[in-house]
Design a protein around this motif. Sequence first.
Motif, PDB file in Angstrom:
ATOM      1  N   MET A 176      54.224  46.836  13.051  1.00 18.16           N
ATOM      2  CA  MET A 176      53.288  46.857  11.918  1.00 18.16           C
ATOM      3  C   MET A 176      53.749  47.835  10.857  1.00 18.16           C
ATOM      4  N   PHE A 213      49.764  38.186   9.672  1.00 18.25           N
ATOM      5  CA  PHE A 213      49.663  38.039  11.121  1.00 18.25           C
ATOM      6  C   PHE A 213      50.959  37.562  11.784  1.00 18.25           C
ATOM      7  N   ARG A 215      45.751  39.001   4.648  1.00 15.46           N
ATOM      8  CA  ARG A 215      45.761  39.487   6.027  1.00 15.46           C
ATOM      9  C   ARG A 215      46.210  38.398   6.988  1.00 15.46           C
ATOM     10  N   VAL A 216      45.817  37.167   6.691  1.00 18.39           N
ATOM     11  CA  VAL A 216      46.254  36.048   7.516  1.00 18.39           C
ATOM     12  C   VAL A 216      47.779  35.931   7.452  1.00 18.39           C
ATOM     13  N   VAL A 222      44.673  40.697  15.571  1.00 16.56           N
ATOM     14  CA  VAL A 222      43.617  40.006  14.837  1.00 16.56           C
ATOM     15  C   VAL A 222      42.512  40.990  14.464  1.00 16.56           C
ATOM     16  N   THR A 228      48.915  44.419   4.816  1.00 17.87           N
ATOM     17  CA  THR A 228      48.074  44.193   5.988  1.00 17.87           C
ATOM     18  C   THR A 228      46.606  44.437   5.659  1.00 17.87           C
ATOM     19  N   GLU A 229      46.344  44.715   4.395  1.00 14.23           N
ATOM     20  CA  GLU A 229      44.950  44.905   4.003  1.00 14.23           C
ATOM     21  C   GLU A 229      44.662  44.080   2.761  1.00 14.23           C
ATOM     22  N   LEU A 278      42.828  44.311  14.243  1.00 12.78           N
ATOM     23  CA  LEU A 278      43.318  45.296  13.271  1.00 12.78           C
ATOM     24  C   LEU A 278      43.333  44.709  11.863  1.00 12.78           C
ATOM     25  N   LEU A 279      43.658  43.425  11.779  1.00 17.69           N
ATOM     26  CA  LEU A 279      43.714  42.780  10.470  1.00 17.69           C
ATOM     27  C   LEU A 279      42.338  42.269  10.038  1.00 17.69           C
ATOM     28  N   LYS A 280      41.361  42.473  10.918  1.00 19.80           N
ATOM     29  CA  LYS A 280      39.983  42.033  10.656  1.00 19.80           C
ATOM     30  C   LYS A 280      39.917  40.555  10.271  1.00 19.80           C
ATOM     31  N   LEU A 281      40.551  39.711  11.077  1.00 21.16           N
ATOM     32  CA  LEU A 281      40.485  38.272  10.821  1.00 21.16           C
ATOM     33  C   LEU A 281      39.277  37.687  11.557  1.00 21.16           C
ATOM     34  N   PRO A 282      38.658  36.652  10.985  1.00 20.09           N
ATOM     35  CA  PRO A 282      37.410  36.143  11.578  1.00 20.09           C
ATOM     36  C   PRO A 282      37.616  35.149  12.731  1.00 20.09           C
ATOM     37  N   LEU A 314      41.406  38.051   2.565  1.00 21.21           N
ATOM     38  CA  LEU A 314      41.572  37.355   3.839  1.00 21.21           C
ATOM     39  C   LEU A 314      42.931  36.678   3.943  1.00 21.21           C
TER      40      LEU A 314
END
Lengths: 201, 249, 287
Positions: free
Chosen positions: B162, B183, B179-180, A33, B172-173, A35-39, B176
């Motif tokens: 990864m 996961f 990136r979600v 989380v 992975t970048e 590393l992926l910069k999730l809030p 939002l």
Amino acid sequence: MKIKRGVKHDFTLIAILLIPIGVAINFVGAQIVNLLKLPVYLDTMGTALTAMIGGPWIGMATGIFSNLVKSLLNPVSLAFTPVQMAVGLTIGLLSMAGMFTKVWKVLVAAVIVSLATTIVASPIQVLMFGGATGNSSDALVATFLASGQQMWTAVFSTKIINELIDKSICLLIAYFIVIKMSPRYLSKLNYGSIFIKKKAS
Amino acid sequence: MNKIQQFIVNLYPTTKFLIVLFLALSAFITPGYIWSYLVLPICMFLAYLAGCFKEFSNLAIKALLLIVLFIFLLQAFFYPGQEILWQWGIFSVKQEGIQFALSLTSKIVAVASSLLLFFRITKVKDLVSSLEKLGLSPKVTFIFLSTLQIIPEMQKSTHVIMDAQKTRGVETEGKLMTRVKAFVPILSPLVLGSIASTEERVLTLESRAFSAKGNKTSLYQVNKTKHDLKVRILLLILFILLIVWRVLS
Amino acid sequence: MSIISIKNLTYQYPTSEEDVLRDISVEFESGKFYAVIGANGAGKTSLCNAIRGFIPHFYNGELQGDVLIEGRDIREWELGELSTKIGYVFQNPFTQISGVKDTVFDEISFGLENLGVEESEIRSRVADIIQLLEIGHLQEKNPFELSGGQKQRVALASIIVMEPEILVIDEPTSQLDPQSTEAIFSIIELMQKKGKTIILVEHKIELIAEYADYIIVMKDGKAVLQGNADDVLSNEQAIELGCALPQYALFGIEMKENGMDLGTIPLTEKKAISAVQHLLEKRRVTS
């Protein structure tokens, strides 16, 4: 064959082996989380998984061990061990009640788990740490306080908002992972059978 | 390792625990906040003697700085009180709030730094070994040691997965949602893989007589040094003096 | 008397639809080398699990027929008790480490610690095994950091040190390179010489031809063919049952079909050479 359940029967060897993995998932999940910069935090995913398939006691043990390991680096978290225990226990009990077999049920379960953790966490946060936790959610507590609320309600409100988001995501992901597990594996766990029926239907 | 370092590091785990317990308790017995805050520099000094000053200090800052700061902010502004020290619009810093924050944070700092010191100067292996002698179940020891080995292994696998997912085109970048979406493909092979392995690991442990009845032997032993008793007696004397001083004053 | 006796064994995993073992009867005698062969999914691993007691103790489900270890029903044995009787080593080197030990030496000690063997005895037995298996260069390493082949050798060492009379070894080399395979087999050979009863599942038929006394061919959960290694491996029927024969045996069969009967079906290189020499000599004499 009738499966015996309860604190004396749940710690089978395979369930014991699940605990370290649950703890590691808590850490590594939170790390991904990060590393992926999730809030969100998602640092109880492992506890959720082990509690779902290993039952309340295994879930609770995963919570305890997670916090013990965490406190090696940050002793402050030791104070929050009861919260982790509550997470494992509640999810395990809900799993026994068949609350993780459909998406809508998972979301209902998330509300119950959030309430349980908030009820356990708030007194610790208010009485031992004056309402603070040392992370960004404290800003929300401050906002509630500034708007004229009492400390208890401010902490409770902040906590329940955070928990609802965190636990919904956490439990949904755990649910999607559990239904992918093989029936052969699930059949070896005392609480796995609930998820097998789901697969067969 | 110099002599003092050896002396501290080689003490028996429960002796080390009594030292930090004494430090933590003293923070509650002594009135006011000054001594409680002093526990931190004392622990830093002991960490310095034990050769882990840098590690200890880094962790202490990470664990304590933010929470202490936030407690001060919350209590200074929102603690009910009359004596206003500073005001800006509707916000005011009150003397009572500062007082409360001082007494609360000083205790937190004292307990947390004592525990942190304990974990820095005590190897986990030594700790569980001494606890096993006190009657802790070998199953608990097993879970604890296994956890500490699995975490770094799983961290390694995370990076492998990864990278693998990145080469398969999992982003992975970026936004939002992107990136979600990344996961679950990273997490689920990790989880399913390690959970599936428990089945064979049961066979391994059973083959190694893990569930055999009777007492187990442990090759790894921590032993008390000739200094342990002296340190314990010293701690007891200090503790009694502290109580006497507190009762008389 | 047989050390292990299997009579009309039929078994189904709780979650599987059909029987994985069907009406199997095999007698295992002490000190002999048994090889179990057959296609994937034929039930070889399940048979091993039944011998080691993981069926039914760990996998649950109902076991029909009898599995007797030293005359005693497998259902009455406890898994812990069996660990000193039957050593068990399987395919995956990565799941065969305890996960709680920092060095190979300690890893090998783990089983003896669990049995409560005295410390000095553990140390000497582990040291002996390390010497015997020639893994001295590994003993201070962390088990997690070993290669697959090294892990497998450590796994074998960890079992052998407990001195079981019977070794059940399930495809120990299927994930290993040729060099590690050779190392594993030299260990198995050592155990054979020590008089252990060995039950080995292995695909590499040349190796089986070299070591096995008795062969059990499995197909669809049944023991379709069994007998002395020489008989089974020279039996053309075995090919029809999906089991590969050693190349020398195939050569012998081919020769026979082409009217050049070697008199025997050779199983190893050595035997093939001598059989051919024999044939050539015979021809020289008659011509």
